[in-house]
Design a protein around this motif. Structure first.
Motif, PDB file in Angstrom:
ATOM      1  N   PRO A  86      37.561  47.982  40.559  1.00 30.20           N
ATOM      2  CA  PRO A  86      38.717  48.629  41.179  1.00 30.20           C
ATOM      3  C   PRO A  86      38.340  49.742  42.151  1.00 30.20           C
ATOM      4  CG  PRO A  86      39.146  48.248  38.862  1.00 30.20           C
ATOM      5  CD  PRO A  86      37.697  47.914  39.086  1.00 30.20           C
ATOM      6  N   HIS A 116      43.935  43.494  37.598  1.00 31.95           N
ATOM      7  CA  HIS A 116      44.648  43.552  38.869  1.00 31.95           C
ATOM      8  C   HIS A 116      45.479  44.829  38.954  1.00 31.95           C
ATOM      9  CE1 HIS A 116      45.685  41.661  42.602  1.00 31.95           C
ATOM     10  NE2 HIS A 116      46.983  41.781  42.380  1.00 31.95           N
ATOM     11  N   LYS A 119      43.236  47.553  39.985  1.00 32.02           N
ATOM     12  CA  LYS A 119      42.943  47.524  41.419  1.00 32.02           C
ATOM     13  C   LYS A 119      44.084  48.158  42.215  1.00 32.02           C
ATOM     14  CE  LYS A 119      40.125  43.281  41.350  1.00 32.02           C
ATOM     15  NZ  LYS A 119      39.982  41.918  41.921  1.00 32.02           N
ATOM     16  N   ALA A 122      43.933  51.839  41.830  1.00 30.00           N
ATOM     17  CA  ALA A 122      42.810  52.398  42.583  1.00 30.00           C
ATOM     18  C   ALA A 122      43.136  52.500  44.068  1.00 30.00           C
ATOM     19  CB  ALA A 122      41.566  51.536  42.375  1.00 30.00           C
TER      20      ALA A 122
END
Length: 263
Positions: A86, A116, A119, A122
């Motif tokens: 991430p 996910h 991510k 992030a």
């Protein structure tokens, strides 16, 4: 709210065409599209690389650098972020912001929901102003199972929009619109609901994905075959001068320099 985000909250949904190079993006902008997306298939195919395999990070960033300073709002299809880390995805998003992109599309490929979501979080941390379109492939490569759980997790992680390509049944789309707290993005398909129908269902963004790239490739093949058979190719084609003008920061009329005046 950013200008790009605001386009997702109007009476009509944002119709987002997807470009694959500078000329296609500039031509679409000249047609009045305020926002342009990129298509990962077009980028990958142009580079001779497979789509959806996390192999086009550099090509995508180069295209964003080329397009990001033009007078339209740019959203970049970044596949899965090109990394399972991430923090690396967040860093890529920061680079996109630096070159002028205002949005990013991230797909989950039916991998771990938590990864996910991490991510997405992030990206929002590294580039807070970047509009995150969180895509789930539950209908694209699956049977639709788990859609609600995934989009709920992505919303909680900070997604600004959720994208469910492959979903085309009107009742299911309308139910999903009622469920989500952020705009819903649907992929247009010629056999699915029209844009006005999607608008009536409450969809706030309609993406064209790789359709324009594939249509352009199909038109090129049809033209080549027509010429081989002794026929004039059909369909519209901008003049040489009109296309050349795209690289020079403008767009000449389609009746500009003729093909016979090419250098």
């Amino acid at each position: 709210m950013t200008a790009f985000a605001e386009l997702h909250h109007r009476d009509e949904p944002l119709l987002l065409p997807n470009a694959w190079d500078h000329a296609s993006a500039r031509a679409l902008a000249e047609q009045g599209f305020r926002a342009i997306g990129t298509t990962s298939l077009g980028v990958a195919a142009a580079a001779g690389l497979p789509d959806g395999a996390s192999e086009t990070r550099d090509e995508t960033l180069r295209l964003a650098l080329t397009l990001g300073s033009d007078p339209y709002l740019l959203s970049v299809d970044a596949e899965d972020g090109y990394s399972e880390d991430p923090d690396e995805v967040g860093e890529f998003a920061r680079h996109l912001t630096a070159v002028g992109a205002v949005g990013i599309n991230l797909e989950d490929r039916l991998g771990a929901t938590a990864l996910h979501a991490a991510k997405i979080a992030a990206v929002k941390s590294a580039a807070p102003g970047l509009f995150v379109n969180a895509r789930t492939d539950t209908y694209w490569t699956g049977d639709g199972q788990g859609t609600i759980d995934r989009i709920d997790a992505y919303q909680e992680a900070g997604a600004d929009c959720v994208f469910v390509p492959g979903l085309s049944e009107p009742r299911e789309i309308a139910a999903l619109v009622r469920h989500v707290d952020v705009p819903l993005n649907i992929l247009y398909t010629p056999t699915g609901p029209t844009v006005p129908h999607l608008a009536d269902l409450g969809v706030r963004r309609v993406s064209l994905g790789s359709l324009l790239y594939r249509q352009a490739l199909g038109a090129a093949l049809e033209a080549a075959e027509a010429i081989r058979q002794g026929r004039a190719p059909g369909g519209a084609a901008p003049s040489y001068g009109a296309v050349d003008a795209l690289a020079r920061g403008g767009w000449s009329s389609p009746s500009g320099r003729s093909d016979s005046q090419r250098r």
